[in-house]
Design a protein around this motif. Structure first.
Motif, PDB file in Angstrom:
ATOM      1  N   TYR A 260      46.381  10.554  -8.502  1.00 30.71           N
ATOM      2  CA  TYR A 260      47.248  10.121  -7.409  1.00 30.71           C
ATOM      3  C   TYR A 260      48.628  10.759  -7.526  1.00 30.71           C
ATOM      4  O   TYR A 260      49.161  10.920  -8.632  1.00 30.71           O
ATOM      5  CB  TYR A 260      47.456   8.611  -7.450  1.00 30.71           C
ATOM      6  CG  TYR A 260      46.324   7.753  -6.952  1.00 30.71           C
ATOM      7  CD1 TYR A 260      46.163   7.491  -5.599  1.00 30.71           C
ATOM      8  CD2 TYR A 260      45.432   7.153  -7.841  1.00 30.71           C
ATOM      9  CE1 TYR A 260      45.157   6.674  -5.142  1.00 30.71           C
ATOM     10  CE2 TYR A 260      44.419   6.338  -7.394  1.00 30.71           C
ATOM     11  CZ  TYR A 260      44.273   6.091  -6.037  1.00 30.71           C
ATOM     12  OH  TYR A 260      43.269   5.278  -5.599  1.00 30.71           O
TER      13      TYR A 260
ATOM     14  N   ALA B 239      45.242  -2.038  -2.821  1.00 30.95           N
ATOM     15  CA  ALA B 239      44.919  -2.170  -4.238  1.00 30.95           C
ATOM     16  C   ALA B 239      44.842  -3.642  -4.629  1.00 30.95           C
ATOM     17  O   ALA B 239      45.501  -4.493  -4.042  1.00 30.95           O
ATOM     18  CB  ALA B 239      45.967  -1.450  -5.083  1.00 30.95           C
ATOM     19  N   HIS B 240      44.018  -3.926  -5.600  1.00 33.67           N
ATOM     20  CA  HIS B 240      43.882  -5.238  -6.272  1.00 33.67           C
ATOM     21  C   HIS B 240      44.142  -6.445  -5.359  1.00 33.67           C
ATOM     22  O   HIS B 240      45.083  -7.221  -5.580  1.00 33.67           O
ATOM     23  CB  HIS B 240      44.750  -5.310  -7.519  1.00 33.67           C
ATOM     24  CG  HIS B 240      46.123  -4.710  -7.420  1.00 33.67           C
ATOM     25  ND1 HIS B 240      47.006  -4.986  -6.409  1.00 33.67           N
ATOM     26  CD2 HIS B 240      46.765  -3.841  -8.240  1.00 33.67           C
ATOM     27  CE1 HIS B 240      48.123  -4.325  -6.606  1.00 33.67           C
ATOM     28  NE2 HIS B 240      47.999  -3.606  -7.713  1.00 33.67           N
TER      29      HIS B 240
ATOM     30  N   HIS C  26      41.072   2.872  -9.518  1.00 36.58           N
ATOM     31  CA  HIS C  26      42.368   2.319  -9.912  1.00 36.58           C
ATOM     32  C   HIS C  26      42.415   2.125 -11.418  1.00 36.58           C
ATOM     33  O   HIS C  26      42.024   1.082 -11.943  1.00 36.58           O
ATOM     34  CB  HIS C  26      42.589   0.981  -9.201  1.00 36.58           C
ATOM     35  CG  HIS C  26      43.976   0.435  -9.331  1.00 36.58           C
ATOM     36  ND1 HIS C  26      44.490  -0.469  -8.432  1.00 36.58           N
ATOM     37  CD2 HIS C  26      44.965   0.643 -10.245  1.00 36.58           C
ATOM     38  CE1 HIS C  26      45.728  -0.791  -8.782  1.00 36.58           C
ATOM     39  NE2 HIS C  26      46.031  -0.121  -9.898  1.00 36.58           N
TER      40      HIS C  26
ATOM     41  N   HIS D 214      50.434  -1.049  -3.615  1.00 38.46           N
ATOM     42  CA  HIS D 214      50.613  -2.282  -4.377  1.00 38.46           C
ATOM     43  C   HIS D 214      51.488  -3.160  -3.496  1.00 38.46           C
ATOM     44  O   HIS D 214      52.704  -2.963  -3.420  1.00 38.46           O
ATOM     45  CB  HIS D 214      51.284  -2.000  -5.720  1.00 38.46           C
ATOM     46  CG  HIS D 214      51.514  -3.220  -6.538  1.00 38.46           C
ATOM     47  ND1 HIS D 214      51.193  -3.295  -7.874  1.00 38.46           N
ATOM     48  CD2 HIS D 214      52.040  -4.440  -6.229  1.00 38.46           C
ATOM     49  CE1 HIS D 214      51.503  -4.492  -8.347  1.00 38.46           C
ATOM     50  NE2 HIS D 214      52.032  -5.204  -7.352  1.00 38.46           N
TER      51      HIS D 214
ATOM     52  N   MET E 209      46.470   6.400 -11.768  1.00 39.48           N
ATOM     53  CA  MET E 209      47.686   6.085 -11.036  1.00 39.48           C
ATOM     54  C   MET E 209      48.872   6.938 -11.503  1.00 39.48           C
ATOM     55  O   MET E 209      48.891   7.429 -12.628  1.00 39.48           O
ATOM     56  CB  MET E 209      48.001   4.600 -11.179  1.00 39.48           C
ATOM     57  CG  MET E 209      47.040   3.720 -10.376  1.00 39.48           C
ATOM     58  SD  MET E 209      47.236   4.032  -8.609  1.00 39.48           S
ATOM     59  CE  MET E 209      45.790   3.189  -7.953  1.00 39.48           C
TER      60      MET E 209
ATOM     61  N   LYS F 142      49.990   6.753  -4.066  1.00 40.91           N
ATOM     62  CA  LYS F 142      50.184   5.345  -4.400  1.00 40.91           C
ATOM     63  C   LYS F 142      51.617   4.957  -4.104  1.00 40.91           C
ATOM     64  O   LYS F 142      52.561   5.661  -4.494  1.00 40.91           O
ATOM     65  CB  LYS F 142      49.875   5.094  -5.883  1.00 40.91           C
ATOM     66  CG  LYS F 142      50.137   3.662  -6.366  1.00 40.91           C
ATOM     67  CD  LYS F 142      49.177   2.656  -5.733  1.00 40.91           C
ATOM     68  CE  LYS F 142      49.420   1.234  -6.256  1.00 40.91           C
ATOM     69  NZ  LYS F 142      48.963   1.055  -7.639  1.00 40.91           N
TER      70      LYS F 142
ATOM     71  N   ASP G  65      41.927  -1.821 -12.187  1.00 36.13           N
ATOM     72  CA  ASP G  65      43.355  -1.792 -12.511  1.00 36.13           C
ATOM     73  C   ASP G  65      43.538  -1.786 -14.029  1.00 36.13           C
ATOM     74  O   ASP G  65      44.424  -2.461 -14.566  1.00 36.13           O
ATOM     75  CB  ASP G  65      44.074  -2.982 -11.868  1.00 36.13           C
ATOM     76  CG  ASP G  65      45.588  -2.857 -11.899  1.00 36.13           C
ATOM     77  OD1 ASP G  65      46.096  -1.784 -12.299  1.00 36.13           O
ATOM     78  OD2 ASP G  65      46.274  -3.840 -11.548  1.00 36.13           O
TER      79      ASP G  65
ATOM     80  N   ALA H 275      47.162   4.320  -1.321  1.00 40.70           N
ATOM     81  CA  ALA H 275      46.953   2.984  -1.886  1.00 40.70           C
ATOM     82  C   ALA H 275      48.300   2.289  -2.015  1.00 40.70           C
ATOM     83  O   ALA H 275      49.299   2.911  -2.396  1.00 40.70           O
ATOM     84  CB  ALA H 275      46.277   3.090  -3.247  1.00 40.70           C
TER      85      ALA H 275
END
Length: 453
Positions: free
Chosen positions: A126, A239-240, A63, A184, A95, A149, A313, A182
């Motif tokens: 991605y 993600a994150h 990421h 968010h 990303m 993503k 990230d 992925a």
């Protein structure tokens, strides 16, 4: 006769998947060809003395935002990949929220050309899942994107957030290719209403940003993503991960057999509310840093395997963009690719986890989850020679002025570390030697996940 190795990493402490041993590592034509007792290893064209150093598989950061093409004043493939290499990271996944976004094969080709000519490290690219890319998902998958993503809330680049119908149909298409999406995961409606209320109340401080995106934003959006991916049969990546409740949701989903992987980032593991107040916009990131109330839950999930990996990230912005008086005018994102390994290995030395656990989180698990193993992710015979050689005998403080990103403003500035990468090898070639970048732009190679039969 056995060919002469190109490189011998001699007398190091080698971190294998299940144990750490004293050994030498021989490299030929970009591959690890032997690991063994230094007394019996064949002489090589070049020998790198690793006495007193640890030999690890290079980190795979799934990421990063290198901002290239389109936002070259923030970061470029050359500067971002240089920071990665000096930080012991040998593979990055970039990303898609660049300009243009990687929403079509033509746009992918633009980014691919930039990375191929400028990257010091290996890379995966991605594709984006949104309205602009929907009709191109099959083509992007066949063209070799590392995954997709999906931004479920606002992002740098102002990509439109897809509705649930499009997400579900997109996951159904992507599922046919067996590659990972992925997400968010934040509930846009909750955060927008909270943010607008805080702005009306006159709040401009750093904590206001955190309060505008409560834990439920992550948990609710992730719940939807899990439900849609499970129904579509699509592998999903969180993600994150930023919250303890989000980590528990991931644990529960995995227990039900959901094909779900997850990452967290160092800033969620260490920074607290006092740091948010101290750093202000420098620590503005989405999802927000939530502080000490979530640290224990995230560490537990990291160590018990619920959260599979460490990512960063990495998201650079200029000093001006990060230091506006109002938190709402500060860009979202922090850098971290060059400091991750040093910060996390310092925790190894403090006894928080074993070095083998760190290697699983930083290299092996990302390679497994993205079907890059056994070529990547471990120090084993036959694997690609992507290697970080680190010194666990230092004591110094991170200095943002020495970092290699184009924009170096970092919340890690001044943090005490007791570990640092010294040499980095990518595809058998020495890219960083004695902490100095010696490799050439364009040495990195694109990686592509193996597809199901």
């Amino acid at each position: 006769m056995t060919p002469v190795p190109d490189l011998l990493i001699a007398h190091g402490t080698v971190v294998l998947p299940e144990e750490t041993v004293q050994a030498s590592v021989a490299v030929k034509d970009g591959k690890i060809v032997a690991i063994g007792d230094p007394r019996y290893m064949r002489a090589a064209s070049r020998t790198l003395d690793a006495r007193g150093l640890h030999v690890l598989p290079g980190a795979i950061d799934v990421h990063v935002h290198f901002r290239d093409p389109g936002m070259l004043y923030k970061e470029t493939w050359q500067s971002g990949s240089a920071a990665a290499a000096v930080g012991g990271v040998t593979t990055v996944f970039d990303m898609p929220n660049t300009d243009p976004a990687t929403s079509s094969v033509d746009n992918l080709a633009i980014k691919r050309a930039r990375a191929a000519s400028l990257s010091h490290v290996n890379y995966g690219l991605y594709g984006v899942l949104d309205d602009s890319s929907f009709e191109h998902l099959d083509d992007l998958a066949q063209a070799g994107v590392i995954g997709f993503k999906c931004f479920m809330s606002e992002t740098t680049g102002d990509l439109p957030n897809p509705d649930d119908g499009l997400i579900y149909e997109g996951l159904s298409v992507i599922a046919r290719h067996g590659i990972r999406t992925a997400v968010h995961a934040e509930n846009a409606a909750i955060l927008i209403r909270r943010r607008d209320a805080l702005i009306r109340a006159g709040r401009t401080d750093g904590l206001a940003h955190a309060e505008s995106r409560p834990e439920v934003c992550e948990v609710e959006a992730l719940s939807r993503a899990i439900a849609m991916a499970s129904s579509a049969g699509a592998p999903l990546h969180m993600a994150h991960t930023s919250s303890a409740q989000g980590a528990q949701l991931i644990r529960d989903a995995k227990a039900r057999g959901v094909d779900l992987s997850a990452e967290t980032c160092p800033h969620y593991l260490f920074f607290d509310r006092q740091d948010i107040q101290r750093f202000g916009g420098m620590l503005r990131v989405n999802p927000p840093v939530r502080g000490e109330a979530h640290h224990a839950g995230l560490w537990e999930a990291l160590l018990d395997g619920t959260i599979d990996m460490i990512a960063t990230d990495h998201a650079p912005h200029t000093m001006e963009e990060k230091t506006q008086p109002s938190i709402w005018d500060c860009c979202r994102g922090v850098i971290g690719i060059e400091t991750q390994m040093a910060v996390m290995l310092t925790e190894v030395q403090r006894g928080r986890m074993s070095i083998e656990t760190y290697v699983r989180l930083s290299a092996l698990n990302p390679a497994l989850r993205w079907n890059l193993h056994p070529a990547k992710g471990s120090i084993t015979a036959g694997a690609d020679a992507d290697i970080a050689i680190v010194d666990l005998g230092v004591e110094e403080r991170i200095d943002q002025e020495t970092l290699h990103s184009l924009n170096r403003i970092s919340p890690w500035h001044g943090r005490l570390i007791t570990a640092r990468p010294v040499h980095t090898i990518v595809g058998g070639r020495l890219v960083v030697e004695n902490r100095r970048l010696v490799g050439e732009p364009g040495w990195g190679r694109e990686v592509c996940p193996s597809r199901p039969a």
